[in-house]
Design a protein around this motif. Structure first.
Motif, PDB file in Angstrom:
ATOM      1  N   ALA A  23      -9.626  -6.243 -17.132  1.00 55.34           N
ATOM      2  CA  ALA A  23     -10.076  -5.322 -18.174  1.00 55.34           C
ATOM      3  C   ALA A  23      -9.721  -3.876 -17.846  1.00 55.34           C
ATOM      4  CB  ALA A  23     -11.586  -5.456 -18.369  1.00 55.34           C
ATOM      5  N   ILE A  24      -9.718  -3.536 -16.564  1.00 55.39           N
ATOM      6  CA  ILE A  24      -9.338  -2.188 -16.140  1.00 55.39           C
ATOM      7  C   ILE A  24      -7.869  -1.931 -16.424  1.00 55.39           C
ATOM      8  CG2 ILE A  24      -8.988  -0.722 -14.114  1.00 55.39           C
ATOM      9  CD1 ILE A  24     -11.514  -2.161 -12.924  1.00 55.39           C
ATOM     10  N   GLY A  25      -7.029  -2.932 -16.225  1.00 53.82           N
ATOM     11  CA  GLY A  25      -5.596  -2.763 -16.426  1.00 53.82           C
ATOM     12  C   GLY A  25      -5.008  -1.770 -15.447  1.00 53.82           C
ATOM     13  N   ASP A  26      -4.192  -0.850 -15.955  1.00 55.72           N
ATOM     14  CA  ASP A  26      -3.543   0.116 -15.065  1.00 55.72           C
ATOM     15  C   ASP A  26      -4.290   1.444 -15.001  1.00 55.72           C
ATOM     16  OD1 ASP A  26      -2.997   1.108 -17.567  1.00 55.72           O
ATOM     17  OD2 ASP A  26      -0.808   1.085 -17.348  1.00 55.72           O
ATOM     18  N   ARG A  27      -5.518   1.456 -15.481  1.00 55.15           N
ATOM     19  CA  ARG A  27      -6.313   2.687 -15.432  1.00 55.15           C
ATOM     20  C   ARG A  27      -6.811   2.978 -14.016  1.00 55.15           C
ATOM     21  NH1 ARG A  27     -10.566   1.697 -20.225  1.00 55.15           N
ATOM     22  NH2 ARG A  27     -10.484  -0.431 -19.382  1.00 55.15           N
ATOM     23  N   ARG A  28      -6.994   4.241 -13.723  1.00 57.84           N
ATOM     24  CA  ARG A  28      -7.544   4.656 -12.440  1.00 57.84           C
ATOM     25  C   ARG A  28      -9.061   4.509 -12.468  1.00 57.84           C
ATOM     26  NH1 ARG A  28      -8.693  10.044  -9.904  1.00 57.84           N
ATOM     27  NH2 ARG A  28      -8.302  10.927 -11.967  1.00 57.84           N
ATOM     28  N   VAL A  29      -9.610   3.867 -11.460  1.00 57.59           N
ATOM     29  CA  VAL A  29     -11.056   3.689 -11.377  1.00 57.59           C
ATOM     30  C   VAL A  29     -11.633   4.823 -10.528  1.00 57.59           C
ATOM     31  CG1 VAL A  29     -12.954   2.152 -10.729  1.00 57.59           C
ATOM     32  CG2 VAL A  29     -10.800   1.189 -11.584  1.00 57.59           C
ATOM     33  N   LEU A  30     -12.482   5.623 -11.127  1.00 56.06           N
ATOM     34  CA  LEU A  30     -13.041   6.778 -10.431  1.00 56.06           C
ATOM     35  C   LEU A  30     -14.228   6.394  -9.553  1.00 56.06           C
ATOM     36  CD1 LEU A  30     -12.976   9.457 -13.276  1.00 56.06           C
ATOM     37  CD2 LEU A  30     -11.176   8.831 -11.646  1.00 56.06           C
ATOM     38  N   ALA A  31     -14.989   5.404  -9.979  1.00 53.59           N
ATOM     39  CA  ALA A  31     -16.179   5.013  -9.222  1.00 53.59           C
ATOM     40  C   ALA A  31     -16.640   3.639  -9.675  1.00 53.59           C
ATOM     41  CB  ALA A  31     -17.305   6.023  -9.414  1.00 53.59           C
ATOM     42  N   ILE A  32     -17.260   2.919  -8.745  1.00 51.66           N
ATOM     43  CA  ILE A  32     -17.974   1.677  -9.026  1.00 51.66           C
ATOM     44  C   ILE A  32     -19.445   2.012  -8.815  1.00 51.66           C
ATOM     45  CG2 ILE A  32     -18.337  -0.730  -8.357  1.00 51.66           C
ATOM     46  CD1 ILE A  32     -15.439  -0.507  -7.048  1.00 51.66           C
ATOM     47  N   VAL A  33     -20.197   2.099  -9.892  1.00 53.76           N
ATOM     48  CA  VAL A  33     -21.587   2.548  -9.829  1.00 53.76           C
ATOM     49  C   VAL A  33     -22.494   1.343 -10.047  1.00 53.76           C
ATOM     50  CG1 VAL A  33     -23.286   4.179 -10.717  1.00 53.76           C
ATOM     51  CG2 VAL A  33     -20.848   4.762 -10.795  1.00 53.76           C
ATOM     52  N   LEU A  34     -23.372   1.098  -9.085  1.00 47.99           N
ATOM     53  CA  LEU A  34     -24.241  -0.083  -9.117  1.00 47.99           C
ATOM     54  C   LEU A  34     -25.639   0.335  -9.547  1.00 47.99           C
ATOM     55  CD1 LEU A  34     -23.041  -1.670  -5.763  1.00 47.99           C
ATOM     56  CD2 LEU A  34     -22.174  -2.099  -8.083  1.00 47.99           C
ATOM     57  N   THR A  35     -26.146  -0.309 -10.597  1.00 42.76           N
ATOM     58  CA  THR A  35     -27.469   0.043 -11.108  1.00 42.76           C
ATOM     59  C   THR A  35     -28.581  -0.370 -10.159  1.00 42.76           C
ATOM     60  OG1 THR A  35     -27.680  -2.028 -12.369  1.00 42.76           O
ATOM     61  CG2 THR A  35     -26.737  -0.107 -13.513  1.00 42.76           C
ATOM     62  N   HIS A  36     -28.335  -1.396  -9.358  1.00 37.02           N
ATOM     63  CA  HIS A  36     -29.300  -1.801  -8.327  1.00 37.02           C
ATOM     64  C   HIS A  36     -28.622  -2.803  -7.400  1.00 37.02           C
ATOM     65  CE1 HIS A  36     -29.795  -4.903 -11.421  1.00 37.02           C
ATOM     66  NE2 HIS A  36     -30.431  -5.670 -10.552  1.00 37.02           N
ATOM     67  N   GLY A  37     -29.362  -3.260  -6.383  1.00 42.15           N
ATOM     68  CA  GLY A  37     -28.738  -4.019  -5.314  1.00 42.15           C
ATOM     69  C   GLY A  37     -28.888  -5.519  -5.363  1.00 42.15           C
ATOM     70  N   HIS A  38     -29.444  -6.090  -6.423  1.00 40.51           N
ATOM     71  CA  HIS A  38     -29.540  -7.548  -6.482  1.00 40.51           C
ATOM     72  C   HIS A  38     -28.141  -8.165  -6.488  1.00 40.51           C
ATOM     73  CE1 HIS A  38     -33.866  -7.348  -8.196  1.00 40.51           C
ATOM     74  NE2 HIS A  38     -33.876  -7.573  -6.901  1.00 40.51           N
ATOM     75  N   ASN A  39     -28.030  -9.318  -5.847  1.00 38.16           N
ATOM     76  CA  ASN A  39     -26.686  -9.808  -5.527  1.00 38.16           C
ATOM     77  C   ASN A  39     -25.831 -10.073  -6.757  1.00 38.16           C
ATOM     78  OD1 ASN A  39     -28.100 -12.440  -6.077  1.00 38.16           O
ATOM     79  ND2 ASN A  39     -26.170 -13.280  -5.349  1.00 38.16           N
ATOM     80  N   ASP A  40     -26.440 -10.448  -7.880  1.00 38.29           N
ATOM     81  CA  ASP A  40     -25.620 -10.749  -9.052  1.00 38.29           C
ATOM     82  C   ASP A  40     -25.030  -9.497  -9.684  1.00 38.29           C
ATOM     83  OD1 ASP A  40     -28.340 -10.197  -9.838  1.00 38.29           O
ATOM     84  OD2 ASP A  40     -27.859 -10.880 -11.860  1.00 38.29           O
TER      85      ASP A  40
END
Length: 204
Positions: free
Chosen positions: A51-68
């Protein structure tokens, strides 16, 4: 073209306290044709990378730490080179999934991310987990709530590190103060709105 929101649905297993459940998760992408921020990294990095394709990913932001919500974060970081952000109060949940890896940055209340001409602002909303954090995008009339607020009410609080009075206070004090028309993009299931959930919370 300004910032847009895309959803990727991934499927896998949520494991906690000795139990496991099959779940579908929402992974959210905010950005344009050139750059994007990923909100949560669930189950399988491959469809997220597609889905990202060739776009630059600036950040992976996690809403919380549950494993899923984090179990594809390591692979997604490897694939994109983007840094991982997680509230430090959920490091014990992260460590259960990644005993030998660390997030790159601590996500704190008020942290902002700029992408495609718009700004995401972190709102600490504990209760589902101690570090649960929502992301508000005023210009898009949207808030990403992870598992804090769902269509129909608050997130589950029957697990370790969860607390119902705390999540209700977070929702009432930090989320229901947003404009009623704000779209709520959840960690599982369909979108809702702040106004709809204000009415639902009256019955909690």
């Amino acid at each position: 073209m300004g910032a847009m929101i895309d959803r990727v649905i991934t499927s896998g297993t949520f494991s906690l306290d000795g139990g496991s459940w099959d779940v579908d998760n929402n992974v959210w992408l905010v950005g344009d044709g050139n750059e994007v921020i990923v909100i949560d990294a669930a189950h399988d990095a491959a469809p997220i990378v597609k889905a990202i394709g060739d776009r630059r990913v600036l950040a992976i932001v996690l809403t919380h730490g549950h494993n899923d919500h984090i179990n594809a974060a390591g692979a997604l970081r490897d694939a994109t080179g983007a840094p991982i952000w997680l509230n430090a109060a959920d490091r014990m949940l992260w460590a259960a999934e990644y005993p030998e890896l660390e997030p790159d940055h601590d996500l704190t209340d008020g942290t902002t991310f700029d992408v495609a001409g718009t700004t995401l602002r972190a709102i600490h909303t504990p209760g589902h987990s101690p570090g649960s954090t929502s992301l508000y995008v005023e210009s898009l009339g949207s808030v990403f709530t992870g598992d804090t607020l769902f269509h129909g009410g608050p997130g589950a609080t029957g697990r370790s590190y969860s607390d119902k009075p705390t999540i209700l206070e977070s929702i009432r004090a930090r989320l229901l103060t947003l404009p009623g028309e704000t779209l709520v993009h959840t960690g599982h299931g369909e979108n809702t709105s702040i106004e709809a959930e204000r009415n639902n919370l009256d019955h909690q």
